[in-house]
Design a protein around this motif. Structure first.
Motif, PDB file in Angstrom:
ATOM      1  N   ASP A   1       0.826  -1.208   0.000  1.00 18.31           N
ATOM      2  CA  ASP A   1       0.000   0.000   0.000  1.00 18.31           C
ATOM      3  C   ASP A   1       0.861   1.260   0.000  1.00 18.31           C
ATOM      4  O   ASP A   1       0.482   2.277  -0.607  1.00 18.31           O
ATOM      5  CB  ASP A   1      -0.928   0.006   1.225  1.00 18.31           C
ATOM      6  CG  ASP A   1      -2.066  -0.994   1.091  1.00 18.31           C
ATOM      7  OD1 ASP A   1      -2.298  -1.472  -0.037  1.00 18.31           O
ATOM      8  OD2 ASP A   1      -2.713  -1.300   2.111  1.00 18.31           O
ATOM      9  N   THR A   2       2.009   1.194   0.655  1.00 19.08           N
ATOM     10  CA  THR A   2       2.920   2.343   0.645  1.00 19.08           C
ATOM     11  C   THR A   2       3.394   2.621  -0.770  1.00 19.08           C
ATOM     12  O   THR A   2       3.435   3.781  -1.216  1.00 19.08           O
ATOM     13  CB  THR A   2       4.135   2.074   1.552  1.00 19.08           C
ATOM     14  OG1 THR A   2       3.693   1.865   2.896  1.00 19.08           O
ATOM     15  CG2 THR A   2       5.102   3.262   1.512  1.00 19.08           C
ATOM     16  N   ILE A   3       3.752   1.554  -1.488  1.00 16.97           N
ATOM     17  CA  ILE A   3       4.205   1.717  -2.875  1.00 16.97           C
ATOM     18  C   ILE A   3       3.077   2.247  -3.748  1.00 16.97           C
ATOM     19  O   ILE A   3       3.266   3.183  -4.540  1.00 16.97           O
ATOM     20  CB  ILE A   3       4.720   0.374  -3.427  1.00 16.97           C
ATOM     21  CG1 ILE A   3       6.000  -0.048  -2.696  1.00 16.97           C
ATOM     22  CG2 ILE A   3       4.980   0.474  -4.939  1.00 16.97           C
ATOM     23  CD1 ILE A   3       6.480  -1.443  -3.056  1.00 16.97           C
ATOM     24  N   TRP A   4       1.890   1.651  -3.625  1.00 18.74           N
ATOM     25  CA  TRP A   4       0.774   1.958  -4.514  1.00 18.74           C
ATOM     26  C   TRP A   4       0.161   3.330  -4.249  1.00 18.74           C
ATOM     27  O   TRP A   4      -0.171   4.055  -5.190  1.00 18.74           O
ATOM     28  CB  TRP A   4      -0.286   0.865  -4.396  1.00 18.74           C
ATOM     29  CG  TRP A   4      -1.429   1.027  -5.350  1.00 18.74           C
ATOM     30  CD1 TRP A   4      -2.687   1.449  -5.065  1.00 18.74           C
ATOM     31  CD2 TRP A   4      -1.404   0.801  -6.774  1.00 18.74           C
ATOM     32  NE1 TRP A   4      -3.456   1.492  -6.192  1.00 18.74           N
ATOM     33  CE2 TRP A   4      -2.706   1.092  -7.259  1.00 18.74           C
ATOM     34  CE3 TRP A   4      -0.426   0.369  -7.664  1.00 18.74           C
ATOM     35  CZ2 TRP A   4      -3.032   0.977  -8.606  1.00 18.74           C
ATOM     36  CZ3 TRP A   4      -0.754   0.252  -9.001  1.00 18.74           C
ATOM     37  CH2 TRP A   4      -2.045   0.559  -9.458  1.00 18.74           C
ATOM     38  N   TYR A   5       0.002   3.692  -2.979  1.00 17.56           N
ATOM     39  CA  TYR A   5      -0.736   4.908  -2.644  1.00 17.56           C
ATOM     40  C   TYR A   5       0.151   6.107  -2.303  1.00 17.56           C
ATOM     41  O   TYR A   5      -0.330   7.239  -2.296  1.00 17.56           O
ATOM     42  CB  TYR A   5      -1.674   4.647  -1.454  1.00 17.56           C
ATOM     43  CG  TYR A   5      -2.781   3.670  -1.778  1.00 17.56           C
ATOM     44  CD1 TYR A   5      -3.824   4.026  -2.618  1.00 17.56           C
ATOM     45  CD2 TYR A   5      -2.770   2.379  -1.257  1.00 17.56           C
ATOM     46  CE1 TYR A   5      -4.845   3.131  -2.921  1.00 17.56           C
ATOM     47  CE2 TYR A   5      -3.778   1.470  -1.555  1.00 17.56           C
ATOM     48  CZ  TYR A   5      -4.813   1.852  -2.393  1.00 17.56           C
ATOM     49  OH  TYR A   5      -5.818   0.965  -2.699  1.00 17.56           O
ATOM     50  N   ILE A   6       1.417   5.862  -2.014  1.00 21.48           N
ATOM     51  CA  ILE A   6       2.295   6.969  -1.610  1.00 21.48           C
ATOM     52  C   ILE A   6       3.443   7.161  -2.593  1.00 21.48           C
ATOM     53  O   ILE A   6       3.622   8.252  -3.158  1.00 21.48           O
ATOM     54  CB  ILE A   6       2.851   6.728  -0.181  1.00 21.48           C
ATOM     55  CG1 ILE A   6       1.699   6.695   0.834  1.00 21.48           C
ATOM     56  CG2 ILE A   6       3.861   7.823   0.182  1.00 21.48           C
ATOM     57  CD1 ILE A   6       2.126   6.354   2.242  1.00 21.48           C
ATOM     58  N   MET A   7       4.203   6.099  -2.841  1.00 20.67           N
ATOM     59  CA  MET A   7       5.406   6.245  -3.651  1.00 20.67           C
ATOM     60  C   MET A   7       5.104   6.461  -5.133  1.00 20.67           C
ATOM     61  O   MET A   7       5.622   7.395  -5.751  1.00 20.67           O
ATOM     62  CB  MET A   7       6.300   5.013  -3.468  1.00 20.67           C
ATOM     63  CG  MET A   7       6.790   4.810  -2.047  1.00 20.67           C
ATOM     64  SD  MET A   7       7.858   3.368  -1.868  1.00 20.67           S
ATOM     65  CE  MET A   7       9.293   3.912  -2.788  1.00 20.67           C
ATOM     66  N   LEU A   8       4.267   5.599  -5.704  1.00 17.45           N
ATOM     67  CA  LEU A   8       4.021   5.698  -7.144  1.00 17.45           C
ATOM     68  C   LEU A   8       3.326   7.000  -7.555  1.00 17.45           C
ATOM     69  O   LEU A   8       3.730   7.617  -8.550  1.00 17.45           O
ATOM     70  CB  LEU A   8       3.221   4.487  -7.626  1.00 17.45           C
ATOM     71  CG  LEU A   8       4.016   3.179  -7.755  1.00 17.45           C
ATOM     72  CD1 LEU A   8       3.135   2.071  -8.311  1.00 17.45           C
ATOM     73  CD2 LEU A   8       5.240   3.368  -8.635  1.00 17.45           C
ATOM     74  N   PRO A   9       2.267   7.446  -6.839  1.00 20.18           N
ATOM     75  CA  PRO A   9       1.643   8.717  -7.240  1.00 20.18           C
ATOM     76  C   PRO A   9       2.633   9.880  -7.235  1.00 20.18           C
ATOM     77  O   PRO A   9       2.631  10.712  -8.156  1.00 20.18           O
ATOM     78  CB  PRO A   9       0.542   8.921  -6.197  1.00 20.18           C
ATOM     79  CG  PRO A   9       0.193   7.531  -5.760  1.00 20.18           C
ATOM     80  CD  PRO A   9       1.494   6.797  -5.755  1.00 20.18           C
ATOM     81  N   HIS A  10       3.478   9.929  -6.206  1.00 21.88           N
ATOM     82  CA  HIS A  10       4.465  11.006  -6.132  1.00 21.88           C
ATOM     83  C   HIS A  10       5.498  10.866  -7.240  1.00 21.88           C
ATOM     84  O   HIS A  10       5.866  11.855  -7.898  1.00 21.88           O
ATOM     85  CB  HIS A  10       5.159  10.967  -4.770  1.00 21.88           C
ATOM     86  CG  HIS A  10       6.072  12.137  -4.531  1.00 21.88           C
ATOM     87  ND1 HIS A  10       7.344  12.225  -5.081  1.00 21.88           N
ATOM     88  CD2 HIS A  10       5.896  13.278  -3.818  1.00 21.88           C
ATOM     89  CE1 HIS A  10       7.915  13.355  -4.711  1.00 21.88           C
ATOM     90  NE2 HIS A  10       7.063  14.014  -3.941  1.00 21.88           N
TER      91      HIS A  10
END
Length: 224
Positions: free
Chosen positions: A135-144
């Motif tokens: 979820d960190t990758i999908w919702y935080i890292m990738l959008p940024h």
């Protein structure tokens, strides 16, 4: 006296149906390769940024190998590899896969740079809150990361449109190849190549504009 070279507009108009048919094939190649490149490149970029050191080395080697060799060679190599192995892939599908593989190497490095630009504080905060790595990758890292590297991803998409012309080397009837067929019948290379260039320019300009508008939308959304 040298012959005056002019653009034959009547020939271009007559050839448009054929050239547009080739353009559709070019766009299909671009779309398929773009899907492979974006999905594969994103996964590779994540793996190189967050994966095991051995995985990082393997992905880095793959990216260096693909980026360090001409796409023309990669397309022809895959085409003959498919032919020798007896795999029933058409030249059209082979071109999509080869161009997509090439794109994935470039996208992986673009995404790696985008992921490295994510503030570490956001990642640490996600861990503190108990958010899973996925979820960190999908919702935080990738959008940024996508917001940061969107212009580079847009440039890669434009490049794929132009690179689709290399599919003509293995007999795919895309825009450039259709243009060559018209030239073989009319012997007017100047007019036909001008028409082909204009069609490529229309598509790449439209895509660049769309990416620019998307960048504005995402940046505006990020500040709300």
């Amino acid at each position: 006296m040298a012959r005056t070279m002019i653009i034959d507009l009547a020939l271009i108009i007559d050839s448009l149906p054929t050239l547009l048919r080739g353009l559709v094939v070019s766009l299909k190649i671009t779309s398929g390769a773009l899907c492979i490149g974006m999905i594969g490149g994103t996964l590779l970029g994540i793996g190189q940024s967050l994966g095991h050191p051995i995985l990082r080395v393997l992905i880095g080697t793959y990216a260096a190998l693909i980026r360090g060799t001409p796409m023309l060679i990669q397309i022809v190599f895959l085409y003959y590899l498919v032919s020798i192995s007896g795999i029933g892939l058409s030249p059209f599908t082979t071109a999509i896969i080869a161009i997509g593989i090439n794109s994935s190497a470039y996208v992986s490095q673009i995404m790696r740079a985008g992921i490295s630009a994510v503030p570490r504080g956001q990642i640490e905060a996600a861990k503190t809150l108990g958010i899973t790595t996925r979820d960190t990758i999908w919702y935080i890292m990738l959008p940024h990361a996508v917001r940061v590297v969107l212009p580079a991803l847009g440039n890669e998409s434009v490049t794929l449109i132009k690179d689709s012309s290399l599919a003509s080397l293995i007999g795919v009837m895309e825009l450039y190849k259709e243009g060559q067929v018209v030239i073989s019948h009319t012997y007017d290379a100047l007019s036909v190549y001008c028409a082909v260039a204009a069609l490529y320019l229309c598509v790449t300009t439209s895509l660049s504009f769309a990416v620019h508008r998307l960048e504005i939308f995402l940046n505006r959304h990020a500040h709300h």
